[in-house]
Design a protein around this motif. Structure first.
Motif, PDB file in Angstrom:
ATOM      1  N   ASP A  91     -16.407  11.887  -3.547  1.00 10.99           N
ATOM      2  CA  ASP A  91     -16.327  12.383  -2.171  1.00 10.99           C
ATOM      3  C   ASP A  91     -17.666  12.093  -1.505  1.00 10.99           C
ATOM      4  O   ASP A  91     -18.617  11.663  -2.160  1.00 10.99           O
ATOM      5  N   ILE A 149      -9.931  15.718   2.331  1.00  9.90           N
ATOM      6  CA  ILE A 149      -9.760  16.752   1.293  1.00  9.90           C
ATOM      7  C   ILE A 149     -10.347  18.111   1.678  1.00  9.90           C
ATOM      8  O   ILE A 149     -10.290  19.058   0.903  1.00  9.90           O
ATOM      9  N   ILE A 196      -1.242  18.478  -3.118  1.00 14.28           N
ATOM     10  CA  ILE A 196      -2.571  18.729  -2.521  1.00 14.28           C
ATOM     11  C   ILE A 196      -2.634  20.174  -2.030  1.00 14.28           C
ATOM     12  O   ILE A 196      -3.564  20.915  -2.350  1.00 14.28           O
ATOM     13  N   ILE A 208      -9.650  20.683  -1.471  1.00 13.26           N
ATOM     14  CA  ILE A 208      -9.237  20.426  -2.856  1.00 13.26           C
ATOM     15  C   ILE A 208     -10.406  19.764  -3.582  1.00 13.26           C
ATOM     16  O   ILE A 208     -11.031  18.845  -3.062  1.00 13.26           O
ATOM     17  N   LEU A 210     -12.368  17.552  -6.425  1.00 14.58           N
ATOM     18  CA  LEU A 210     -12.066  16.269  -7.076  1.00 14.58           C
ATOM     19  C   LEU A 210     -11.477  16.483  -8.466  1.00 14.58           C
ATOM     20  O   LEU A 210     -10.613  15.742  -8.906  1.00 14.58           O
ATOM     21  N   LYS A 212      -9.460  18.651  -9.381  1.00  8.57           N
ATOM     22  CA  LYS A 212      -8.019  18.903  -9.223  1.00  8.57           C
ATOM     23  C   LYS A 212      -7.319  17.630  -8.759  1.00  8.57           C
ATOM     24  O   LYS A 212      -6.225  17.304  -9.214  1.00  8.57           O
ATOM     25  N   LEU A 213      -7.972  16.939  -7.831  1.00 10.60           N
ATOM     26  CA  LEU A 213      -7.379  15.737  -7.234  1.00 10.60           C
ATOM     27  C   LEU A 213      -7.028  14.683  -8.292  1.00 10.60           C
ATOM     28  O   LEU A 213      -5.945  14.101  -8.263  1.00 10.60           O
TER      29      LEU A 213
END
Length: 239
Positions: A91, A149, A196, A208, A210, A212-213
């Motif tokens: 990110d 995100i 998401i 969210i 990363l 989890k992403l």
């Protein structure tokens, strides 16, 4: 009315994306190299990149159980986690440097609208020196896919410019080994957006992480079919 027509368009688009994700939009070709082979190639390329210190080694992601699969997909397809097909997911900066008003642009979730990056929607810049530091983290290049995100979640765009820029933490940068436009369609599909929102945290502004992403699931078709799906969607809708 125009409003009803727009509503119908939106409904049709989501239906088409849903069919695409289930392998019902174009025919399967038995001659296509199956997605399992593509996955092996992706793993091999990642191993090579780790060896050459282009990317860091990451923990293996848990396999996808049958209970986790939201629907059935064709035999030549595979259920995968986003982290399985991405070379890199990062990110933008969490401590944005002061605005230098010139140099390279820093975008945020605001700039990602209707599948495009609209640079005119913000005017935050970093100096060339600062950009080199930020670019080590974000490394946004043509063909990467951006995803919002934090705040407005789940908007995506394919980077289609050679212009160099960086991002704030509300944008995830996904560099993958699959067709960028197919990944874009996955990210904006209801199947993915639902995940998401289910994994987003926060009270004032949802976001969210990363971690989890990378665990979110997607159906992966053979590469040749990814191309056919993208062509079909592009022909049906001028997005």
């Amino acid at each position: 009315s125009t409003q009803q027509y727009a509503k119908l368009q939106t409904l049709l688009k989501s239906k088409v994306l849903d069919w695409a994700m289930r392998g019902k939009l174009v025919e399967q070709d038995p001659h296509d190299e199956p997605a399992s082979v593509l996955l092996e190639k992706i793993k091999a390329e990642k191993r090579k990149m780790i060896k050459e210190k282009e990317i860091k080694k990451s923990k293996p992601l848990p396999p996808i159980t049958d209970e986790e699969k939201p629907f059935d997909i064709p035999d030549s397809w595979e259920w995968v986690r986003l982290g399985n097909i991405a070379k890199r997911i990062t990110d933008g900066t969490h401590n944005p440097p002061p605005n230098s008003h010139e140099g390279k642009q820093v975008i945020s979730a605001i700039n990602i609208k209707k599948g495009k990056i609209d640079f005119s929607l913000s005017n935050r810049f970093v100096s060339e020196d600062q950009f080199l530091k930020e670019d080590k983290r974000t490394n946004i290049r043509k063909g990467d896919v951006l995803l919002t995100i934090v705040g407005s979640l789940g908007n995506a765009a394919v980077v289609d410019t050679d212009k160099l820029f960086t991002a704030q933490r509300s944008v995830a940068v996904i560099s993958s080994n699959i067709l960028s436009k197919f990944l874009y369609y996955v990210l904006i599909s209801a199947m993915f957006k639902t995940q998401i929102f289910a994994n987003a945290k926060g009270t004032t502004q949802k976001g969210i992480y990363l971690s989890k992403l990378i665990n979110l699931k997607l159906p992966l078709p053979p590469l040749a079919e990814q191309n056919r799906i993208v062509d079909k969607i592009d022909n049906l809708f001028i997005y």
